[in-house]
Design a protein around this motif. Structure first.
Motif, mmCIF file in Angstrom:
data_model
loop_
_atom_site.group_PDB
_atom_site.id
_atom_site.type_symbol
_atom_site.label_atom_id
_atom_site.label_comp_id
_atom_site.label_asym_id
_atom_site.label_seq_id
_atom_site.Cartn_x
_atom_site.Cartn_y
_atom_site.Cartn_z
ATOM 1 N N SER A 192 8.040 4.314 -2.872
ATOM 2 C CA SER A 192 7.983 4.671 -1.453
ATOM 3 C C SER A 192 8.308 6.148 -1.246
ATOM 4 O O SER A 192 9.290 6.660 -1.796
ATOM 5 C CB SER A 192 8.983 3.826 -0.655
ATOM 6 N N GLY A 193 7.456 6.821 -0.479
ATOM 7 C CA GLY A 193 7.695 8.220 -0.161
ATOM 8 C C GLY A 193 7.418 9.190 -1.288
ATOM 9 O O GLY A 193 7.660 10.392 -1.147
ATOM 10 N N CYS A 194 6.906 8.713 -2.419
ATOM 11 C CA CYS A 194 6.590 9.621 -3.529
ATOM 12 C C CYS A 194 5.333 10.428 -3.216
ATOM 13 O O CYS A 194 4.451 9.981 -2.494
ATOM 14 C CB CYS A 194 6.382 8.839 -4.822
ATOM 15 N N ASP A 195 5.243 11.613 -3.807
ATOM 16 C CA ASP A 195 4.090 12.485 -3.622
ATOM 17 C C ASP A 195 3.361 12.652 -4.955
ATOM 18 O O ASP A 195 3.863 13.301 -5.873
ATOM 19 C CB ASP A 195 4.545 13.845 -3.097
ATOM 20 N N PHE A 196 2.174 12.019 -5.061
ATOM 21 C CA PHE A 196 1.336 12.119 -6.255
ATOM 22 C C PHE A 196 0.067 12.920 -5.966
ATOM 23 O O PHE A 196 -0.953 12.731 -6.617
ATOM 24 C CB PHE A 196 0.957 10.728 -6.755
ATOM 25 N N THR A 197 0.119 13.803 -4.992
ATOM 26 C CA THR A 197 -1.045 14.604 -4.631
ATOM 27 C C THR A 197 -1.622 15.313 -5.856
ATOM 28 O O THR A 197 -0.898 15.975 -6.612
ATOM 29 C CB THR A 197 -0.665 15.656 -3.565
ATOM 30 N N GLY A 257 2.125 -5.021 -8.358
ATOM 31 C CA GLY A 257 3.300 -5.351 -7.560
ATOM 32 C C GLY A 257 4.094 -4.144 -7.109
ATOM 33 O O GLY A 257 5.245 -4.283 -6.668
ATOM 34 N N THR A 258 3.502 -2.961 -7.186
ATOM 35 C CA THR A 258 4.219 -1.724 -6.868
ATOM 36 C C THR A 258 4.375 -1.543 -5.361
ATOM 37 O O THR A 258 3.448 -1.785 -4.598
ATOM 38 C CB THR A 258 3.461 -0.516 -7.453
ATOM 39 N N ARG A 259 5.548 -1.081 -4.925
ATOM 40 C CA ARG A 259 5.794 -0.787 -3.519
ATOM 41 C C ARG A 259 5.347 0.643 -3.239
ATOM 42 O O ARG A 259 5.827 1.593 -3.875
ATOM 43 C CB ARG A 259 7.276 -0.958 -3.190
ATOM 44 N N LEU A 260 4.434 0.798 -2.270
ATOM 45 C CA LEU A 260 3.813 2.104 -2.017
ATOM 46 C C LEU A 260 3.899 2.484 -0.536
ATOM 47 O O LEU A 260 2.949 3.008 0.032
ATOM 48 C CB LEU A 260 2.346 2.083 -2.466
ATOM 49 N N LEU A 261 5.022 2.289 0.082
ATOM 50 C CA LEU A 261 5.199 2.629 1.491
ATOM 51 C C LEU A 261 5.276 4.152 1.665
ATOM 52 O O LEU A 261 6.141 4.817 1.081
ATOM 53 C CB LEU A 261 6.475 1.985 2.030
ATOM 54 N N ASN A 262 4.328 4.693 2.435
ATOM 55 C CA ASN A 262 4.280 6.144 2.700
ATOM 56 C C ASN A 262 4.159 6.980 1.428
ATOM 57 O O ASN A 262 4.638 8.114 1.369
ATOM 58 C CB ASN A 262 5.506 6.598 3.496
ATOM 59 N N THR A 263 3.524 6.414 0.416
ATOM 60 C CA THR A 263 3.271 7.149 -0.826
ATOM 61 C C THR A 263 1.974 7.930 -0.701
ATOM 62 O O THR A 263 0.999 7.436 -0.143
ATOM 63 C CB THR A 263 3.178 6.168 -2.014
ATOM 64 N N LYS A 264 1.955 9.165 -1.207
ATOM 65 C CA LYS A 264 0.784 10.028 -1.075
ATOM 66 C C LYS A 264 0.018 10.113 -2.393
ATOM 67 O O LYS A 264 0.584 10.454 -3.431
ATOM 68 C CB LYS A 264 1.207 11.438 -0.644
ATOM 69 N N PHE A 265 -1.290 9.817 -2.337
ATOM 70 C CA PHE A 265 -2.178 9.955 -3.490
ATOM 71 C C PHE A 265 -3.363 10.854 -3.145
ATOM 72 O O PHE A 265 -4.434 10.721 -3.734
ATOM 73 C CB PHE A 265 -2.694 8.588 -3.929
ATOM 74 N N THR A 266 -3.200 11.772 -2.222
ATOM 75 C CA THR A 266 -4.298 12.634 -1.808
ATOM 76 C C THR A 266 -4.888 13.385 -3.000
ATOM 77 O O THR A 266 -4.176 14.076 -3.735
ATOM 78 C CB THR A 266 -3.813 13.656 -0.755
ATOM 79 N N LYS A 267 -6.182 13.213 -3.218
ATOM 80 C CA LYS A 267 -6.923 13.851 -4.317
ATOM 81 C C LYS A 267 -6.383 13.461 -5.693
ATOM 82 O O LYS A 267 -6.711 14.116 -6.701
ATOM 83 C CB LYS A 267 -6.939 15.366 -4.161
ATOM 84 N N ALA A 268 -5.587 12.413 -5.768
ATOM 85 C CA ALA A 268 -5.124 11.921 -7.078
ATOM 86 C C ALA A 268 -6.264 11.187 -7.773
ATOM 87 O O ALA A 268 -7.046 10.488 -7.129
ATOM 88 C CB ALA A 268 -3.927 11.004 -6.901
ATOM 89 N N ASP A 269 -6.353 11.327 -9.077
ATOM 90 C CA ASP A 269 -7.402 10.673 -9.860
ATOM 91 C C ASP A 269 -6.833 9.378 -10.435
ATOM 92 O O ASP A 269 -6.028 9.386 -11.362
ATOM 93 C CB ASP A 269 -7.858 11.588 -10.989
ATOM 94 N N LEU A 270 -7.261 8.251 -9.853
ATOM 95 C CA LEU A 270 -6.767 6.935 -10.255
ATOM 96 C C LEU A 270 -7.769 6.162 -11.112
ATOM 97 O O LEU A 270 -7.594 4.965 -11.345
ATOM 98 C CB LEU A 270 -6.424 6.112 -9.008
ATOM 99 N N ARG A 271 -8.819 6.825 -11.575
ATOM 100 C CA ARG A 271 -9.880 6.123 -12.274
ATOM 101 C C ARG A 271 -9.417 5.488 -13.581
ATOM 102 O O ARG A 271 -10.011 4.527 -14.048
ATOM 103 C CB ARG A 271 -11.050 7.073 -12.539
ATOM 104 N N GLY A 272 -8.342 5.987 -14.162
ATOM 105 C CA GLY A 272 -7.840 5.429 -15.409
ATOM 106 C C GLY A 272 -6.661 4.503 -15.224
ATOM 107 O O GLY A 272 -5.935 4.236 -16.179
ATOM 108 N N ALA A 273 -6.471 3.997 -13.993
ATOM 109 C CA ALA A 273 -5.303 3.155 -13.715
ATOM 110 C C ALA A 273 -5.708 1.737 -13.339
ATOM 111 O O ALA A 273 -6.785 1.509 -12.793
ATOM 112 C CB ALA A 273 -4.485 3.777 -12.582
ATOM 113 N N ASP A 274 -4.836 0.787 -13.633
ATOM 114 C CA ASP A 274 -4.979 -0.581 -13.151
ATOM 115 C C ASP A 274 -4.257 -0.638 -11.810
ATOM 116 O O ASP A 274 -3.023 -0.542 -11.754
ATOM 117 C CB ASP A 274 -4.338 -1.547 -14.157
ATOM 118 N N LEU A 275 -5.032 -0.793 -10.726
ATOM 119 C CA LEU A 275 -4.463 -0.724 -9.385
ATOM 120 C C LEU A 275 -3.845 -2.038 -8.935
ATOM 121 O O LEU A 275 -3.224 -2.081 -7.861
ATOM 122 C CB LEU A 275 -5.534 -0.283 -8.384
#
Length: 223
Positions: A156-161, A172-190
């Protein structure tokens, strides 16, 4: 000052360590050892037992930790600048209020560790298990994050820009107000694409398979 294979458990060592001198702890038992406020800049900890070791308010700038570790090691309010942790068990470790600048965690077991409320410019992490960890409010902007398990962690509240994720998991990850702007998630299991994740992943880069899974969860079939 060198300590080789010594049982230093439950001892108060801070006043026994000469200042301005490098210290090496090799294969030592530091279970519940009191190093509160100790001067440990540049120290090395090699394959040491760190069960409930107290490093609170210690100066650990430039320290190196390799192997070993233990449950509930306390680093709260310590200075950790340019510190490296490699293949260390940091399960349930406490870093609240610690100064983390240019710290790296590689191959570490960090189940249930708490890095929330830490200070400084941040840290790097790779090939580590952060299941059930709390990173609330931490910044990993622009970092390349490889082989990290964030299962059931609180981000929560992390910045992964603009961060890049490869071989990572968000089950099962908690992602409240987490930032992934322009983050590349193509290699992740969402994981399961619920509403909270979709809000957090807004602005991120994903692949076609991930997009299809998100649409399928919404009852939309892509042909």
């Amino acid at each position: 000052m060198n300590f080789d294979g010594e049982d230093l458990s439950r001892k108060a060592l801070a006043d026994r360590l000469p200042p301005d001198e490098p210290h090496v702890f090799r294969d030592c038992d530091l279970t519940e050892t009191d190093l509160w406020g100790a001067s440990l800049a540049g120290a090395r900890f090699e394959s040491c037992v760190l069960e409930q070791t107290d490093f609170r308010k210690a100066d650990l700038d430039g320290a190196v930790f390799t192997g070993g570790g233990g449950m509930r090691t306390r680093f709260s309010d310590a200075d950790l600048i340019d510190v490296t942790f490699t293949d260390v068990d940091l399960s349930s470790a406490q870093f609240g209020g610690a100064l983390l600048t240019d710290v790296s965690f590689t191959g570490c077991r960090m189940i249930g560790a708490s890095l929330t409320a830490s200070r400084g410019t941040g840290f790097k992490i790779a090939r580590s298990n952060l299941t059930l960890a709390n990173l609330g409010g931490c910044s990993l902007r622009g970092e390349a994050i490889e082989g990290v398990r964030f299962d059931d962690a609180d981000l929560s509240g992390c910045d992964f820009t603009e961060a890049t994720f490869s071989d990572c998991r968000f089950i099962g990850t908690r992602l409240l107000n987490t930032k992934f702007t322009k983050a590349d998630l193509r290699g992740a299991d969402l994981g399961q694409p619920d509403d909270a994740k979709l809000r957090a992943f807004a602005g991120a880069i994903i692949n076609q398979t991930q997009a299809n899974a998100i649409l399928a969860a919404r009852g939309i079939t892509v042909l």
